[in-house]
Enzyme design. Structure first.
Site, PDB file in Angstrom:
ATOM      1  N   GLY A   1       0.729  -1.559  -0.247  1.00 34.30           N
ATOM      2  CA  GLY A   1      -0.012   0.268   0.424  1.00 34.30           C
ATOM      3  C   GLY A   1       0.889   1.675  -0.306  1.00 34.30           C
ATOM      4  O   GLY A   1       0.432   1.862  -1.045  1.00 34.30           O
TER       5      GLY A   1
ATOM      6  N   ARG B   1       2.421 -13.141   3.435  1.00 29.75           N
ATOM      7  CA  ARG B   1       2.895 -14.607   3.538  1.00 29.75           C
ATOM      8  C   ARG B   1       4.154 -14.636   4.381  1.00 29.75           C
ATOM      9  O   ARG B   1       4.807 -14.065   4.036  1.00 29.75           O
ATOM     10  CB  ARG B   1       3.402 -15.678   2.444  1.00 29.75           C
ATOM     11  CG  ARG B   1       1.516 -15.699   1.997  1.00 29.75           C
ATOM     12  CD  ARG B   1       2.338 -17.563   0.986  1.00 29.75           C
ATOM     13  NE  ARG B   1       3.138 -16.322  -0.711  1.00 29.75           N
ATOM     14  CZ  ARG B   1       3.635 -17.008  -1.682  1.00 29.75           C
ATOM     15  NH1 ARG B   1       3.144 -18.349  -1.326  1.00 29.75           N
ATOM     16  NH2 ARG B   1       3.917 -16.753  -2.513  1.00 29.75           N
TER      17      ARG B   1
ATOM     18  N   ARG C   1      -0.488 -19.149  -0.103  1.00 29.97           N
ATOM     19  CA  ARG C   1      -1.297 -17.569  -0.132  1.00 29.97           C
ATOM     20  C   ARG C   1      -2.911 -18.092   0.663  1.00 29.97           C
ATOM     21  O   ARG C   1      -3.317 -17.357   1.293  1.00 29.97           O
ATOM     22  CB  ARG C   1      -1.066 -17.268  -1.299  1.00 29.97           C
ATOM     23  CG  ARG C   1      -0.302 -16.855  -2.222  1.00 29.97           C
ATOM     24  CD  ARG C   1      -0.601 -15.947  -3.825  1.00 29.97           C
ATOM     25  NE  ARG C   1       0.308 -15.184  -3.793  1.00 29.97           N
ATOM     26  CZ  ARG C   1       1.969 -16.289  -4.919  1.00 29.97           C
ATOM     27  NH1 ARG C   1       1.233 -17.719  -5.510  1.00 29.97           N
ATOM     28  NH2 ARG C   1       2.437 -15.738  -5.412  1.00 29.97           N
TER      29      ARG C   1
ATOM     30  N   THR D   1      -4.937  -7.899  -1.592  1.00 32.73           N
ATOM     31  CA  THR D   1      -4.846  -9.758  -0.746  1.00 32.73           C
ATOM     32  C   THR D   1      -4.942 -10.665  -0.955  1.00 32.73           C
ATOM     33  O   THR D   1      -5.643 -10.725  -1.592  1.00 32.73           O
ATOM     34  CB  THR D   1      -6.168  -8.076   0.130  1.00 32.73           C
ATOM     35  OG1 THR D   1      -5.887  -7.054   0.266  1.00 32.73           O
ATOM     36  CG2 THR D   1      -5.746  -9.274   1.819  1.00 32.73           C
TER      37      THR D   1
ATOM     38  N   ARG E   1       6.711 -11.413 -13.770  1.00 32.59           N
ATOM     39  CA  ARG E   1       7.473 -12.075 -13.879  1.00 32.59           C
ATOM     40  C   ARG E   1       8.122 -12.887 -15.158  1.00 32.59           C
ATOM     41  O   ARG E   1       9.409 -13.110 -14.965  1.00 32.59           O
ATOM     42  CB  ARG E   1       6.857 -13.104 -12.320  1.00 32.59           C
ATOM     43  CG  ARG E   1       6.812 -12.223 -10.898  1.00 32.59           C
ATOM     44  CD  ARG E   1       6.173 -12.690 -10.148  1.00 32.59           C
ATOM     45  NE  ARG E   1       6.625 -12.025  -8.351  1.00 32.59           N
ATOM     46  CZ  ARG E   1       5.849 -12.094  -7.651  1.00 32.59           C
ATOM     47  NH1 ARG E   1       4.986 -13.294  -7.666  1.00 32.59           N
ATOM     48  NH2 ARG E   1       5.890 -11.616  -6.885  1.00 32.59           N
TER      49      ARG E   1
ATOM     50  N   HIS F   1      -4.054 -17.081  -9.243  1.00 33.55           N
ATOM     51  CA  HIS F   1      -2.420 -16.685  -8.250  1.00 33.55           C
ATOM     52  C   HIS F   1      -2.171 -17.750  -7.315  1.00 33.55           C
ATOM     53  O   HIS F   1      -2.506 -17.258  -5.660  1.00 33.55           O
ATOM     54  CB  HIS F   1      -2.509 -15.366  -7.781  1.00 33.55           C
ATOM     55  CG  HIS F   1      -1.216 -14.621  -7.390  1.00 33.55           C
ATOM     56  ND1 HIS F   1      -0.750 -14.883  -8.139  1.00 33.55           N
ATOM     57  CD2 HIS F   1      -1.714 -14.099  -6.372  1.00 33.55           C
ATOM     58  CE1 HIS F   1       0.524 -14.107  -7.377  1.00 33.55           C
ATOM     59  NE2 HIS F   1      -0.491 -13.085  -6.204  1.00 33.55           N
TER      60      HIS F   1
HETATM   61  P1  NAD Z   1       1.838  -5.557   4.967  1.00 34.36           P
HETATM   62  O1  NAD Z   1       1.787  -6.905   6.298  1.00 34.36           O
HETATM   63  O2  NAD Z   1       2.939  -4.862   4.731  1.00 34.36           O
HETATM   64  O3  NAD Z   1       0.765  -4.714   5.017  1.00 34.36           O
HETATM   65  C1  NAD Z   1      -0.663  -5.416   5.558  1.00 34.36           C
HETATM   66  C2  NAD Z   1      -1.763  -4.111   5.926  1.00 34.36           C
HETATM   67  O4  NAD Z   1      -2.576  -4.350   6.283  1.00 34.36           O
HETATM   68  C3  NAD Z   1      -1.010  -3.600   7.181  1.00 34.36           C
HETATM   69  O5  NAD Z   1      -0.142  -1.959   7.592  1.00 34.36           O
HETATM   70  C4  NAD Z   1      -1.680  -4.016   8.744  1.00 34.36           C
HETATM   71  O6  NAD Z   1      -1.556  -3.048   9.360  1.00 34.36           O
HETATM   72  C5  NAD Z   1      -3.000  -3.545   7.613  1.00 34.36           C
HETATM   73  N1  NAD Z   1      -4.359  -3.642   8.165  1.00 34.36           N
HETATM   74  C6  NAD Z   1      -4.375  -5.451   7.987  1.00 34.36           C
HETATM   75  N2  NAD Z   1      -5.901  -5.071   9.019  1.00 34.36           N
HETATM   76  C7  NAD Z   1      -5.855  -3.952   8.550  1.00 34.36           C
HETATM   77  C8  NAD Z   1      -7.790  -3.587   8.804  1.00 34.36           C
HETATM   78  N3  NAD Z   1      -8.639  -4.197   9.116  1.00 34.36           N
HETATM   79  N4  NAD Z   1      -8.291  -2.821   8.044  1.00 34.36           N
HETATM   80  C9  NAD Z   1      -6.739  -1.733   7.237  1.00 34.36           C
HETATM   81  N5  NAD Z   1      -5.308  -2.053   7.341  1.00 34.36           N
HETATM   82  C10 NAD Z   1      -5.664  -3.651   7.753  1.00 34.36           C
HETATM   83  O7  NAD Z   1       1.636  -6.405   3.433  1.00 34.36           O
HETATM   84  P2  NAD Z   1       2.150  -6.265   2.156  1.00 34.36           P
HETATM   85  O8  NAD Z   1       3.118  -6.690   1.401  1.00 34.36           O
HETATM   86  O9  NAD Z   1       1.523  -4.418   1.982  1.00 34.36           O
HETATM   87  O10 NAD Z   1       0.539  -6.636   1.859  1.00 34.36           O
HETATM   88  C11 NAD Z   1      -0.646  -6.690   2.052  1.00 34.36           C
HETATM   89  C12 NAD Z   1      -1.590  -7.907   1.243  1.00 34.36           C
HETATM   90  O11 NAD Z   1      -0.983  -7.928  -0.025  1.00 34.36           O
HETATM   91  C13 NAD Z   1      -1.027  -9.314   1.873  1.00 34.36           C
HETATM   92  O12 NAD Z   1      -2.602 -10.239   1.729  1.00 34.36           O
HETATM   93  C14 NAD Z   1       0.008 -10.309   0.831  1.00 34.36           C
HETATM   94  O13 NAD Z   1      -0.687 -11.723   0.853  1.00 34.36           O
HETATM   95  C15 NAD Z   1      -0.960  -9.640  -0.670  1.00 34.36           C
HETATM   96  N6  NAD Z   1       0.028  -8.984  -1.736  1.00 34.36           N
HETATM   97  C16 NAD Z   1      -0.377  -9.692  -2.684  1.00 34.36           C
HETATM   98  C17 NAD Z   1      -0.159  -9.707  -4.018  1.00 34.36           C
HETATM   99  C18 NAD Z   1      -0.285  -9.557  -5.685  1.00 34.36           C
HETATM  100  O14 NAD Z   1      -0.268 -10.173  -6.308  1.00 34.36           O
HETATM  101  N7  NAD Z   1      -2.179  -9.584  -5.572  1.00 34.36           N
HETATM  102  C19 NAD Z   1       1.290  -9.611  -3.999  1.00 34.36           C
HETATM  103  C20 NAD Z   1       1.848  -9.069  -2.813  1.00 34.36           C
HETATM  104  C21 NAD Z   1       0.748  -9.164  -2.046  1.00 34.36           C
END
Ligand code: NAD
Length: 303
Positions: A13, A79, A85, A116, A148, A172
């Site tokens: 984010g 993860r 996942r 997510t 990738r 995915h």
């Molecule tokens: P991260 O742990 O760095 O960040 C997650 C954030 O979500 C944290 O800041 C946490 O406080 C916040 N959060 C938790 N519960 C919440 C809620 N109820 N409301 C608002 N915010 C909340 O993780 P990241 O690396 O940023 O990854 C985020 C998500 O994206 C993960 O589920 C990860 O698996 C996914 N992801 C998906 C892809 C894809 O290809 N689709 C790629 C990378 C990561």
């Protein structure tokens, strides 16, 4: 100026917020459940980019996301090594169930872009909880998996990744479908440039692309390429580009599948999904796509 809100100010984010501001694409609201985190990050971002304070706002309150054009859902747990996942499903689906109504209560016209994981199941859950027309709910994974795939093709051929176009559809997860027939270097099919064995090895590495990074990082998952992939999709929407990109969308009969979200090529523009593109897949490819679909079905929770 368009407005994009990002729910989840974590690695993906916050990096996405930086990219959006650097491209001057929109105003950004960063929302997180952790008090102070989005506020601190937004202060840092405004100072990094010499951006007016009202253009990047950090908050814990959904009211500040009101009237967003697009809301990115990147909240949840990422993860760790040896986790799939799918193991994130329980906790992340609860987060999304609670976030989606709050998002829509103040941005009823927004397009929802899900990041997510587990991506296809969470995108489907978002479709169900939101009850939005399917054109307005998309999951980001295919752009990342294709990036990738393209990067590994470029590495194998020692050519610039800029010239590589690659396509990955399906789930995915490890059963995703990199499509060599739809991948090329400046229009030259990769089958003319690489051996069958070399392509098979690249396909396998692509399927493990996320896990390879998780294993190296030990503490989280990839975020530079994921945030760039979300950026590509946001640019297609906000600049009304009508790009052909793979995205996880709710299928209603396309490819012989329905009532689940899976990665397929779409035309993406300001209205969201303009059209789902039907590729002429071989029998083998269709059968692999259906196996991939089965792998996301058990995770597809009722709303
Ligand atoms: P991260 O742990 O760095 O960040 C997650 C954030 O979500 C944290 O800041 C946490 O406080 C916040 N959060 C938790 N519960 C919440 C809620 N109820 N409301 C608002 N915010 C909340 O993780 P990241 O690396 O940023 O990854 C985020 C998500 O994206 C993960 O589920 C990860 O698996 C996914 N992801 C998906 C892809 C894809 O290809 N689709 C790629 C990378 C990561």
């Amino acid at each position: 100026m368009s407005k994009v809100s990002i729910v989840g100010a974590g690695n993906v984010g916050s990096t996405l917020a930086l990219r959006l501001l650097q491209a001057n694409l929109c105003d950004v609201v960063l929302l997180d459940v952790v008090a102070g985190k989005p506020q601190g990050l937004s202060l840092d971002l405004s100072q990094a980019e010499a951006i007016a304070r009202w253009r990047i706002h950090g908050t814990n309150d959904y009211r500040d996301t009101a009237d967003s054009d697009v809301v990115v859902i990147a909240a949840g747990v990422a993860r760790k090594p040896n986790m799939t996942r799918e193991q994130l499903l329980q906790i992340n689906s609860e987060i999304v169930r609670s976030a989606v109504p709050q998002i829509l209560s103040v941005s009823p016209s927004a397009i929802l872009l899900v990041v997510t994981n587990p991506l296809d199941a969470i995108t489907y859950l978002t479709c169900q909880v939101s009850q939005l027309p399917r054109e307005r709910v998309l999951g980001m994974a295919g752009v990342l998996d294709s990036a990738r795939f393209a990067s590994f093709i470029a590495e194998a051929l020692a050519v610039s990744p800029q010239d590589v176009r690659a396509m990955v559809i399906g789930s995915h997860n490890d059963l995703m479908l990199p499509l060599p027939r739809y991948s090329s270097v400046s229009g030259v099919p990769i089958q003319e440039l690489l051996s069958h064995e070399a392509i098979a090895a690249i396909v396998q590495r692509t399927r493990q692309g996320g896990a390879e990074i998780v294993k190296l990082l030990q503490t989280g998952s990839a975020f530079f390429a994921p945030s760039q992939s979300a950026m590509v999709m946001l640019e297609a929407i906000l600049r009304d580009q009508t790009r052909l990109l793979p995205a996880s969308v709710c299928l209603q009969g396309e490819y012989g599948l329905r009532d689940l979200c899976l990665g397929v090529p779409i035309l993406l523009n300001k209205s969201g999904i303009k059209r789902i593109v039907q590729l002429h897949l071989t029998e083998e490819e269709i059968s692999q796509l259906h196996i991939a679909a089965q792998s996301v079905r058990p995770n597809t929770l009722p709303a």
